[in-house]
Write a protein that holds these residues in place. Structure first.
Motif, mmCIF file in Angstrom:
data_model
loop_
_atom_site.group_PDB
_atom_site.id
_atom_site.type_symbol
_atom_site.label_atom_id
_atom_site.label_comp_id
_atom_site.label_asym_id
_atom_site.label_seq_id
_atom_site.Cartn_x
_atom_site.Cartn_y
_atom_site.Cartn_z
ATOM 1 N N ALA A 138 44.739 21.040 65.603
ATOM 2 C CA ALA A 138 44.551 21.242 64.238
ATOM 3 C C ALA A 138 45.974 21.333 63.594
ATOM 4 O O ALA A 138 46.108 20.637 62.336
ATOM 5 N N ILE A 139 46.900 21.899 64.184
ATOM 6 C CA ILE A 139 48.254 22.165 63.465
ATOM 7 C C ILE A 139 48.948 20.799 63.275
ATOM 8 O O ILE A 139 49.414 20.325 62.341
ATOM 9 N N LEU A 140 48.687 19.837 64.448
ATOM 10 C CA LEU A 140 49.469 18.477 64.559
ATOM 11 C C LEU A 140 48.817 17.745 63.244
ATOM 12 O O LEU A 140 49.500 17.053 62.591
ATOM 13 N N ALA A 141 47.428 17.968 63.262
ATOM 14 C CA ALA A 141 46.418 17.111 62.379
ATOM 15 C C ALA A 141 46.911 17.602 60.911
ATOM 16 O O ALA A 141 47.193 16.741 59.908
ATOM 17 N N LEU A 142 47.551 18.750 60.621
ATOM 18 C CA LEU A 142 47.726 19.411 59.337
ATOM 19 C C LEU A 142 49.058 18.760 58.949
ATOM 20 O O LEU A 142 49.141 18.442 57.752
ATOM 21 N N LEU A 143 50.006 18.808 59.848
ATOM 22 C CA LEU A 143 51.333 18.063 59.652
ATOM 23 C C LEU A 143 51.107 16.570 59.018
ATOM 24 O O LEU A 143 51.880 16.129 58.042
ATOM 25 N N ILE A 144 50.493 15.888 59.972
ATOM 26 C CA ILE A 144 50.488 14.533 59.712
ATOM 27 C C ILE A 144 49.472 14.178 58.392
ATOM 28 O O ILE A 144 50.155 13.470 57.427
ATOM 29 N N GLY A 145 48.496 15.022 58.136
ATOM 30 C CA GLY A 145 47.648 14.886 57.050
ATOM 31 C C GLY A 145 48.378 15.223 55.818
ATOM 32 O O GLY A 145 48.415 14.534 54.613
ATOM 33 N N LEU A 146 49.292 16.315 55.647
ATOM 34 C CA LEU A 146 50.055 16.528 54.445
ATOM 35 C C LEU A 146 50.926 15.511 54.242
ATOM 36 O O LEU A 146 51.282 15.318 52.798
ATOM 37 N N ILE A 147 51.353 14.670 54.892
ATOM 38 C CA ILE A 147 52.190 13.577 54.759
ATOM 39 C C ILE A 147 51.580 12.242 54.120
ATOM 40 O O ILE A 147 52.086 11.838 53.412
ATOM 41 N N THR A 148 50.614 11.909 54.933
ATOM 42 C CA THR A 148 49.898 10.545 54.728
ATOM 43 C C THR A 148 48.625 10.511 53.628
ATOM 44 O O THR A 148 48.196 9.723 53.446
#
Lengths: 320, 291
Positions: free
Chosen positions: A81-91
């Protein structure tokens, strides 16, 4: 035990794990229209997290906390979930295709990381002796209990996703997928909803990765190939019917049947053609994807079917 | 100093290869409005067509390049007829998924026809020119000069095509503003065909160059896809000149990065740059200036 029964249990367990992934992708793509072709990244991160949390301490790599399995499963969901949060915030506030490219990139980086950071992951040698759930029940009992565990996960996730889909939250997601501007105009924070959906889906993918790793009992960077994880899951969801949770589960079982059937057929080929057989199956996956898009792009169970069922159900409830 | 110069040279070679891929990707993205995920695998296909011509038909590589590019183009047009054209009325993302399917089919076909093993165009080691420089020397292989020279020729011809021919101007118009282009009576089907033609032909040549630079294997193009997308995004989608600048930047950055980070993570550099661009200037560094 009867070998056929053994195989059936194995088949249902693996297909069930794929169903966890298709349900997760259904949240991201089916409901919200988020194009994630780096499923393998979240699966691998989940798998490794859970293994490193639960395995006995080792001298060759840093992981190994010896924690109980449920902690591993929760950790898998959290880190994915944390990994997804990081990618999501950018893209997630950019055009949709950029998310697709970013997810390919993150899958590549996760692969490089798992391969090269030997101090943490033991590199390409992989990690053996992964604790398996219900190992004290003997081989047959373990297989059976594992199947029940996986099916239970599928059931719980299915009910949760269905509940979420019918709730106002799910309706906003589907509205974003259909017409982002309208949703913006009605005062919803589109990016935040997208982020929630992306992170939820990724957490479920991580959970699936943990289930898979503990079921197999061995983990290595080679175990997570995009072809078998990312693309097979995509074909399953699209063939089953994206946007329809029942379709997602059905797709997982049907396509896993075709996929393992093709393995049996290519197994008859002479051994010198064994590597070619792998290529043939890759082509088959591509062909299936294209054929479904050309001739039945709504899948076996369409979202339209589900929508009609929903309306009928609401009408029944009103009458009561 | 010589080491730095050597890396810059390698960067320019890689940049030339990426540029050829990125131009086509950027054009198809800009004009056909979908991210063509099979682009890398068309590069692989071009490289293997050239391998057959060089190894089986014993043709020199420079003669094989245009023939291989043409053969790749034919395959691309068949894929367009059978698959993409039928889906063009649906949402662009459906085309994107279809192109992922096409990518898998192509890679599988390459592996079945030519085998899964690593192959090369010419056996043996090519002797490099050694140019003494300061405390060391810069090594340049003849193939590297062909790659850079070839890319330069193709990019220059593309420039003249875009600036001075009717079709070229129509392509730029469609990329800048498709609605306006249609109103002014541009034959969009013709432009679409030309876009495919140019994009795929350049990609095939880029694939052959990639094979000349190192070796051929069925994953060659798929592995180039990420840096190519990074280059196209860096340059701004739909902008061929931006793609050139993007390709060169990514090529140089990947090679020069080995001075500061472990070389295993070289492929991650293009991703890092892409993420940075997406955060700072999501429309590309060179967006805003018209083509």
């Amino acid at each position: 035990m009867d070998p056929l029964l053994n195989y059936a249990i194995f088949f249902i367990t693996i297909a069930g794990i794929y169903a966890v992934w298709t349900l997760a992708l259904n949240v991201q793509w089916g409901l919200t229209g988020l194009f994630n072709i780096g499923i393998v990244a979240f699966v691998a991160v989940g798998g490794y997290t859970s293994v490193l949390l639960t395995i006995e301490p080792s001298a060759t790599f840093a992981g190994g906390l010896g924690l109980p399995l449920p902690v591993g499963f929760l950790g898998a969901m959290l880190v994915s979930a944390i990994l997804a949060l990081l990618i999501g915030l950018i893209t997630l506030n950019l055009r949709a295709d950029y998310l697709a490219i970013a997810t390919i990139g993150i899958a590549e980086i996760v692969r490089l990381f798992l391969k090269n950071e030997e101090w943490l992951t033991n590199g390409v040698r992989g990690i053996g002796g992964v604790p398996r759930p219900f190992s004290d029940l003997g081989p047959e009992g373990m297989a059976l209990a594992n199947m029940v565990l996986v099916l239970l996960c599928v059931l719980v996730i299915f009910l949760l996703v269905e509940r979420a889909r019918r709730a106002p939250w799910g309706r906003v997601l589907r509205a974003i997928r259909e017409n982002e501007l309208t949703v913006l105009a009605s005062g919803k924070t589109v990016k935040s909803f997208r982020l929630q959906s992306f992170v939820l889906g990724a957490a479920l993918m991580g959970l699936g990765g943990a289930l898979y790793s503990h079921f197999v009992g061995f983990i290595s960077p080679e175990a997570f190939v995009p072809l078998q994880t990312t693309f097979l899951v995509w074909v399953m969801l699209i063939a089953g019917g994206s946007g329809n949770s029942k379709g997602a589960v059905l797709g997982a079982f049907v396509i896993w049947g075709i996929w393992s059937g093709s393995q049996i057929v290519t197994g008859w080929l002479p051994p010198e053609l064994a590597t070619q057989a792998g290529a043939l199956r890759m082509g088959l996956i591509g062909l299936l994807l294209v054929l479904v898009l050309l001739f039945r792009h709504e899948g076996l169970l369409s979202e339209e079917d589900q929508r009609r069922a929903d309306i009928a159900r609401e009408a029944r409830q009103d009458r009561r | 100093m010589a080491e730095l110069l050597q890396l810059v040279f390698f960067g320019l070679v890689l940049g030339s290869i990426l540029t050829l891929g990125a131009i086509g990707l950027s054009l198809t993205y800009g004009i056909l409005k979908f991210a063509h995920f099979a682009h890398g695998d068309f590069m692989t296909l071009g490289a293997y067509f050239a391998l057959s011509l060089v190894a089986t038909a014993q043709l020199p590589i420079l003669v094989s390049i245009p023939i291989a590019a043409l053969a790749t183009l034919v395959v691309a047009l068949i894929a367009d007829r059978l698959i993409y054209r039928r889906l063009r009325r649906t949402r662009p993302v459906i085309l994107l998924i279809a192109s992922v399917g096409v990518a898998l089919i192509l890679r599988s076909a390459v592996q079945i026809i030519w085998g899964p093993n690593v192959q090369v165009y010419a056996q043996g080691i090519q002797l490099p020119y050694v140019i003494p420089f300061g405390d060391g020397a810069v090594r340049i292989k003849p193939d590297h000069l062909i790659i850079m020279g070839g890319a330069l020729c193709l990019v220059t011809s593309l420039h003249f095509f875009l600036q001075h021919t009717r079709v070229g101007k129509a392509m730029r118009a469609m990329s800048d503003n498709p609605d306006l282009a249609q109103i002014t009576g541009i034959d969009t089907e013709k432009v679409v065909l030309w876009t495919w033609g140019i994009g795929i032909a350049l990609a095939a040549v880029g694939g052959i160059f990639a094979g000349m630079d190192s070796q051929l294997h069925p994953n060659l193009g798929w592995q180039l896809l990420l840096p190519i997308f990074a280059a196209a995004i860096l340059g701004g989608i739909g902008r061929p000149y931006g793609a050139i600048a993007g390709g060169m930047t990514i090529g140089l950055a990947q090679e020069l990065s080995t001075m500061v980070i472990p070389p295993e993570y070289k492929p991650a550099v293009s991703f890092g740059i892409m993420v940075l661009v997406l955060i700072v200037r999501p429309r590309g560094i060179f967006a805003g200036s018209s083509t």
